[in-house]
Scaffold this motif. Sequence first.
Motif, PDB file in Angstrom:
ATOM      1  N   ALA A  75       0.838  -1.198   0.000  1.00  0.00           N
ATOM      2  CA  ALA A  75       0.000   0.000   0.000  1.00  0.00           C
ATOM      3  C   ALA A  75       0.877   1.254   0.000  1.00  0.00           C
ATOM      4  CB  ALA A  75      -0.932  -0.003   1.216  1.00  0.00           C
ATOM      5  N   GLY A  76       1.972   1.231   0.755  1.00  0.00           N
ATOM      6  CA  GLY A  76       2.919   2.344   0.742  1.00  0.00           C
ATOM      7  C   GLY A  76       3.553   2.521  -0.625  1.00  0.00           C
ATOM      8  N   ASP A  77       3.881   1.408  -1.279  1.00  0.00           N
ATOM      9  CA  ASP A  77       4.442   1.468  -2.636  1.00  0.00           C
ATOM     10  C   ASP A  77       3.428   2.057  -3.618  1.00  0.00           C
ATOM     11  OD1 ASP A  77       6.815   0.347  -1.725  1.00  0.00           O
ATOM     12  OD2 ASP A  77       6.287  -1.686  -2.380  1.00  0.00           O
ATOM     13  N   GLU A  78       2.169   1.701  -3.418  1.00  0.00           N
ATOM     14  CA  GLU A  78       1.098   2.225  -4.267  1.00  0.00           C
ATOM     15  C   GLU A  78       0.999   3.749  -4.129  1.00  0.00           C
ATOM     16  OE1 GLU A  78      -3.660   1.358  -5.001  1.00  0.00           O
ATOM     17  OE2 GLU A  78      -2.538   0.070  -3.649  1.00  0.00           O
ATOM     18  N   GLU A 110      -8.957   8.688  -9.230  1.00  0.00           N
ATOM     19  CA  GLU A 110      -7.767   7.857  -9.046  1.00  0.00           C
ATOM     20  C   GLU A 110      -7.172   8.064  -7.655  1.00  0.00           C
ATOM     21  OE1 GLU A 110      -3.459   6.851 -11.119  1.00  0.00           O
ATOM     22  OE2 GLU A 110      -4.844   8.164 -12.160  1.00  0.00           O
ATOM     23  N   LEU A 111      -7.157   9.302  -7.204  1.00  0.00           N
ATOM     24  CA  LEU A 111      -6.654   9.597  -5.861  1.00  0.00           C
ATOM     25  C   LEU A 111      -7.517   8.912  -4.806  1.00  0.00           C
ATOM     26  CD1 LEU A 111      -5.986  13.432  -6.230  1.00  0.00           C
ATOM     27  CD2 LEU A 111      -4.263  11.633  -6.136  1.00  0.00           C
ATOM     28  N   LYS A 112      -8.830   9.104  -4.921  1.00  0.00           N
ATOM     29  CA  LYS A 112      -9.750   8.531  -3.940  1.00  0.00           C
ATOM     30  C   LYS A 112      -9.663   7.013  -3.904  1.00  0.00           C
ATOM     31  CE  LYS A 112     -13.074  12.318  -4.149  1.00  0.00           C
ATOM     32  NZ  LYS A 112     -14.419  12.724  -4.592  1.00  0.00           N
ATOM     33  N   LYS A 113      -9.571   6.393  -5.077  1.00  0.00           N
ATOM     34  CA  LYS A 113      -9.492   4.934  -5.151  1.00  0.00           C
ATOM     35  C   LYS A 113      -8.226   4.434  -4.448  1.00  0.00           C
ATOM     36  CE  LYS A 113      -9.370   1.135  -8.447  1.00  0.00           C
ATOM     37  NZ  LYS A 113      -9.296   0.756  -9.859  1.00  0.00           N
ATOM     38  N   THR A 114      -7.120   5.101  -4.686  1.00  0.00           N
ATOM     39  CA  THR A 114      -5.867   4.688  -4.057  1.00  0.00           C
ATOM     40  C   THR A 114      -5.927   4.886  -2.547  1.00  0.00           C
ATOM     41  OG1 THR A 114      -4.622   5.218  -6.048  1.00  0.00           O
ATOM     42  CG2 THR A 114      -3.357   5.030  -4.020  1.00  0.00           C
ATOM     43  N   PHE A 115      -6.410   6.048  -2.105  1.00  0.00           N
ATOM     44  CA  PHE A 115      -6.494   6.306  -0.667  1.00  0.00           C
ATOM     45  C   PHE A 115      -7.430   5.308   0.013  1.00  0.00           C
ATOM     46  CE2 PHE A 115      -5.589  11.017  -1.693  1.00  0.00           C
ATOM     47  CZ  PHE A 115      -4.218  10.788  -1.711  1.00  0.00           C
ATOM     48  N   ALA A 116      -8.541   4.963  -0.637  1.00  0.00           N
ATOM     49  CA  ALA A 116      -9.477   3.984  -0.067  1.00  0.00           C
ATOM     50  C   ALA A 116      -8.805   2.627   0.062  1.00  0.00           C
ATOM     51  CB  ALA A 116     -10.728   3.874  -0.937  1.00  0.00           C
ATOM     52  N   HIS A 117      -8.060   2.236  -0.966  1.00  0.00           N
ATOM     53  CA  HIS A 117      -7.368   0.937  -0.930  1.00  0.00           C
ATOM     54  C   HIS A 117      -6.328   0.914   0.190  1.00  0.00           C
ATOM     55  CE1 HIS A 117      -4.307  -2.045  -2.246  1.00  0.00           C
ATOM     56  NE2 HIS A 117      -5.401  -2.771  -2.280  1.00  0.00           N
ATOM     57  N   VAL A 118      -5.575   1.989   0.334  1.00  0.00           N
ATOM     58  CA  VAL A 118      -4.553   2.061   1.379  1.00  0.00           C
ATOM     59  C   VAL A 118      -5.206   1.971   2.758  1.00  0.00           C
ATOM     60  CG1 VAL A 118      -2.825   3.568   2.458  1.00  0.00           C
ATOM     61  CG2 VAL A 118      -2.848   3.276  -0.033  1.00  0.00           C
TER      62      VAL A 118
END
Length: 141
Positions: free
Chosen positions: A34-37, A55-63
Motif C-alpha cells: 500500500a505504501g508502494d502504491e 484515481e486519488l480517492k481509489k488509491t487512498f481507499a485501498h490504502v
Amino acid sequence: MNEKASASIDKAAASVKKESEKVDASAKTGVKEAGDELDKLGKSVKSGAVKSDDELKKTFAHVDNELAKAWHATADQSMKAGNDATSALKKAGESLSGAAKWSGTELKKGAQSAVNAAKKLGQGVKAGGEEVKKWFQHIGD
C-alpha cells in the motif's frame, strides 16, 4: 500544485511504510505494498499524469482498507496472546472509516456500530476479548 500534492502523498507513503513495522507479521506485506502504491501515485501526480480525483480517492481507499485489515489482524493476535489490543482496535476502526469515506460508500449500520465501538475502545473504554471479536464480525458484514 502538483509538487505540493506529490510531497504530501510522499509523506503519506513514508508513514504507511512505517506502519508496516508495527503490524502483525501476517499483514506486513499488504501494508508495504500500500505504501508502494502511494509512492507510485505521488510520482504520477508530480508528472501530471493523474487527471481525476477518482484515481486519488481509489488509491487512498485501498490504502486505508489495507491498514484496517492489518490493524484488525494485529488486534486479533494481541488478544490471542492475552495482550491489550486497544491501540490496534482504534487504528483499525479509523482506517475502516477512512476507506469508506474515500470510496464514497456508507458503512452498513452494523459495521458502523462496530467501527464506533472500536474507536470508543481506543478512547479508554475496556472490553473483553469476546466483545471485541463480535465487533470485528460486524465490521466484516
